[in-house]
Structures are given as C-alpha cells and as structure tokens.
Design an enzyme around this catalytic site. Structure first.
Site, PDB file in Angstrom:
ATOM      1  N   GLU A 184      78.289 -43.937   8.855  1.00 60.84           N
ATOM      2  CA  GLU A 184      78.532 -43.540  10.248  1.00 60.84           C
ATOM      3  C   GLU A 184      79.298 -44.607  11.009  1.00 60.84           C
ATOM      4  OE1 GLU A 184      78.240 -41.555  14.021  1.00 60.84           O
ATOM      5  OE2 GLU A 184      78.380 -40.963  11.913  1.00 60.84           O
TER       6      GLU A 184
ATOM      7  N   HIS B 284      88.478 -30.057   0.994  1.00 56.66           N
ATOM      8  CA  HIS B 284      88.815 -28.844   1.734  1.00 56.66           C
ATOM      9  C   HIS B 284      89.215 -29.192   3.172  1.00 56.66           C
ATOM     10  CE1 HIS B 284      89.108 -24.586   1.966  1.00 56.66           C
ATOM     11  NE2 HIS B 284      88.100 -24.402   2.791  1.00 56.66           N
TER      12      HIS B 284
ATOM     13  N   HIS C 295      83.011 -44.949  10.078  1.00 63.03           N
ATOM     14  CA  HIS C 295      83.782 -43.902  10.749  1.00 63.03           C
ATOM     15  C   HIS C 295      84.059 -44.284  12.203  1.00 63.03           C
ATOM     16  CE1 HIS C 295      84.108 -39.865  12.841  1.00 63.03           C
ATOM     17  NE2 HIS C 295      85.126 -39.879  12.023  1.00 63.03           N
TER      18      HIS C 295
ATOM     19  N   HIS D 267      84.674 -16.448   7.854  1.00 64.64           N
ATOM     20  CA  HIS D 267      85.607 -17.490   7.412  1.00 64.64           C
ATOM     21  C   HIS D 267      86.483 -16.962   6.279  1.00 64.64           C
ATOM     22  CE1 HIS D 267      87.278 -21.405   6.769  1.00 64.64           C
ATOM     23  NE2 HIS D 267      86.743 -21.554   5.574  1.00 64.64           N
TER      24      HIS D 267
ATOM     25  N   HIS E 293      84.363 -31.348  17.990  1.00 64.40           N
ATOM     26  CA  HIS E 293      84.795 -32.672  17.538  1.00 64.40           C
ATOM     27  C   HIS E 293      85.807 -32.539  16.398  1.00 64.40           C
ATOM     28  CE1 HIS E 293      84.569 -36.950  17.447  1.00 64.40           C
ATOM     29  NE2 HIS E 293      83.986 -37.028  16.265  1.00 64.40           N
TER      30      HIS E 293
END
Length: 346
Positions: free
Chosen positions: A73, A303, A76, A245, A138
């Site tokens: 975390e 992906h 990032h 999706h 986000h």
C-alpha cells in the site's frame, strides 16, 4: 520545452505503473494495509509502524493488515506522490511555455485538478473502507490522468493529424465512449469482487441470460458486499455485475474492432489500426483467460494493464484524427464512411 516533453513522457510511463500497481494492491487485498492516510499509523514507512502493524496482525492474521500488505500500500502511495509532484512541474512548465507550439497550459491545469481530486479519492478509499463507488471512481480517475498525459504527450511531440471523414470521427467517439463505460464496468466488477461470479465461458451458469439481481448490483451508495438496506449482496447481484461487464465487452469490442478495421484500410492511419487491433485482441484474450484460470493475481493485474493500454492507444488515435469535431457534425456524413475511406491508390 525539452524538459517539458521529457517530463510528460516520463509521467505517462509512471502513470501506467501506478495504475497497474494500484490494481495489484487492490487485488492482493492490501488496500487497507495501512488503515490511515497519508502515512501508515501516522508514520512515514511501515517499518516505523512495525509495532502497530504487528498488533493488528496478531489480533487478526487473516485481516487486511500485515507488514507485507502495508508495504504494498505504501509503495503505491510513494509512486502516486512522485507522480503528483511531476504533474505540478508539468503544469508550471506548460504555463511558462504557453506561447510555444506543443504546450497545452489549459489541459495541464485540468490534469492537475484531476490529480488533486484523485488524491482525495485515494484518501477516501482508505478512510471510507473500500466503498465500491469510491474505489471505482479512483480507478476511473487514474485512467483519466493516464489519458490526459497521453494527449499531452501527443501535443508535446507535435504529432500531425490525419485527414479522415466525419464518419470515422463519429465511430471514434462511439468507440471511445464505449471503452470508457466498459472500464467503469470493469472497475465495478473488481471492487465488488464479482470477477468469478460466472465461472464458465461464454455462457454464465450455463445460460446466455443468467438469473441476476440488477437493482442491487448497480446501487451506487452502499457498503462493500452489502445492499443499500445493509443485507449481504446476493450471488444474483454479483452475477448481474459480471454479466453486464461481458455485455459491455461485446459492445465496446465490436466498436473498437470496427474502428481498427477502418483505420487499417487507410495508409495514413494503418499503424494506428493495427495497434488498436492488437490491443483489443490482447485484452479479450486476457479477460477470457481470467475466467478459465480462475483469476490468478498476475493475470488480473494484466487485465488492468490491457485497459490502460487501450486508453493510451485510443487517445493517440483521437489526437491523430483531431476529435475536436463534434459527434453531431460527424453524424451528418456517416453515410460516407465506406465511400470516403477506401484504401488510397498505390
């Protein structure tokens, strides 16, 4: 301007890393590895917060906090902070060189505004405990930053426009809009952990239109895994998220394939058409592989990387085609799509 160009291109590459690594952090269940913001238990590094992390891990070894998750975390956050600083420099240089060709001060200012809001979304992602609406926003914000930087890169490099018919411009608008919707749907799948709601392909639970709960699936304001009434989100709701999706992938993929085919038939845009076709095929194959192989972490992150690549390719196409023309103007000559865009004589 040389510094400006280098900064824009470097920021574009760093944004790709941040977007993909952010997806990896979320998929690795490390989004709450540090449950406060911007530090980790008020410290600059997880090492400095080792005592608090150890206490949280001891209380719940299967919970969201561990030293490994905390480092994921925080790395990032470090990368995102560095990117934010670079974008501040880009904005300052864009305004400084605003009278020179290739500078785009207004777009750079817009980019800075998006980055500031993106930072707030990053904070809310943690403080509001991974609410699906915030986490999806986000992701969309990250893709928006990526797209703006790709556009600034094309401007900074003074890439010339290609002459195409208004019909091609309209097709580009439609394909880009469909891609944006599909990315939002993909984010909704990921943030609701619905990627394996359908484990067969191309059908879902052996059906072409499976039983699904669409009302709860797409209720925006709710907690993770819960309905708006506070009940557990049903498997039918997760199925609805996943299946939409797939429907979006069919729609967006069809438009992107059509655009790639049209562009590849013109000498001036042939390279763009081939690049778009390759990116679409790669993304489809990765999406199918995620279902077949039950969502391995590296493939799920790939992906997201594929979606980011599609955004960059579509922005490059948009810049080359000069999508300043409105869809309405383009629509007036849509019937001329096949006639105007025949391969040029050799």
């Amino acid at each position: 301007m040389n510094l400006y160009r280098r900064l824009v291109i470097a920021s574009l590459l760093l944004t790709l890393v941040v977007v993909v690594f952010g997806a990896y952090v979320r998929l690795a269940d490390a989004g709450l590895g540090c449950p406060d913001w911007p530090g980790c238990y008020g410290k600059l590094t997880p090492t400095q917060a080792a005592e608090q992390i150890h206490e949280a891990y001891s209380a719940d070894p299967y919970g969201p906090v561990s030293m490994r998750k905390a480092w994921k975390e925080m790395i990032h956050r470090y990368l995102a902070s560095g990117l934010g600083f670079m974008i501040i420099l880009i904005t300052a240089l864009a305004w400084r060189h605003r009278r020179q060709a290739g500078a785009a001060p207004v777009a750079a200012g817009l980019l800075l505004g998006v980055v500031i809001f993106q930072g707030m979304l990053g904070m809310w992602t943690v403080t509001l405990l991974l609410k699906p609406a915030i986490v999806t926003a986000h992701l969309i914000g990250g893709m928006t930053v990526l797209g703006l930087l790709a556009w600034l890169s094309m401007r900074a490099l003074s890439v010339p426009r290609a002459e195409v018919s208004p019909g091609v411009v309209l097709l580009s608008w439609l394909a880009f809009a469909a891609l944006a919707v599909q990315i939002a749907l993909g984010g909704w799948v990921s943030t609701n952990y619905a990627a394996l709601a359908c484990t067969d392909f191309p059908t879902c639970h052996g059906s072409w239109w499976p039983e699904a709960d669409y009302s709860n699936a797409f209720h925006i304001v709710r907690e993770l895994g819960m309905t708006a009434e506070g009940e557990l989100l049903s498997h039918e709701a997760l199925t609805a998220i996943h299946w939409m999706h797939r429907v979006g992938a069919l729609t967006a993929g069809g438009l992107l394939f059509a655009l790639a085919w049209v562009l590849s038939r013109r000498q001036a845009t042939q390279g763009l058409g081939i690049a778009l076709l390759a990116a679409v095929v790669l993304q489809v194959l990765i999406g199918v592989a995620n279902i077949i192989f039950s969502l391995p972490l590296w493939l799920a992150a790939a992906h997201n990387a594929g979606a980011a690549l599609l955004v960059v390719v579509m922005v490059c196409i948009s810049s080359r085609l000069g999508l300043a023309a409105s869809p309405a103007d383009a629509g007036q000559r849509l019937s001329g799509l096949g006639r105007v865009d025949q391969p040029q004589a050799r």
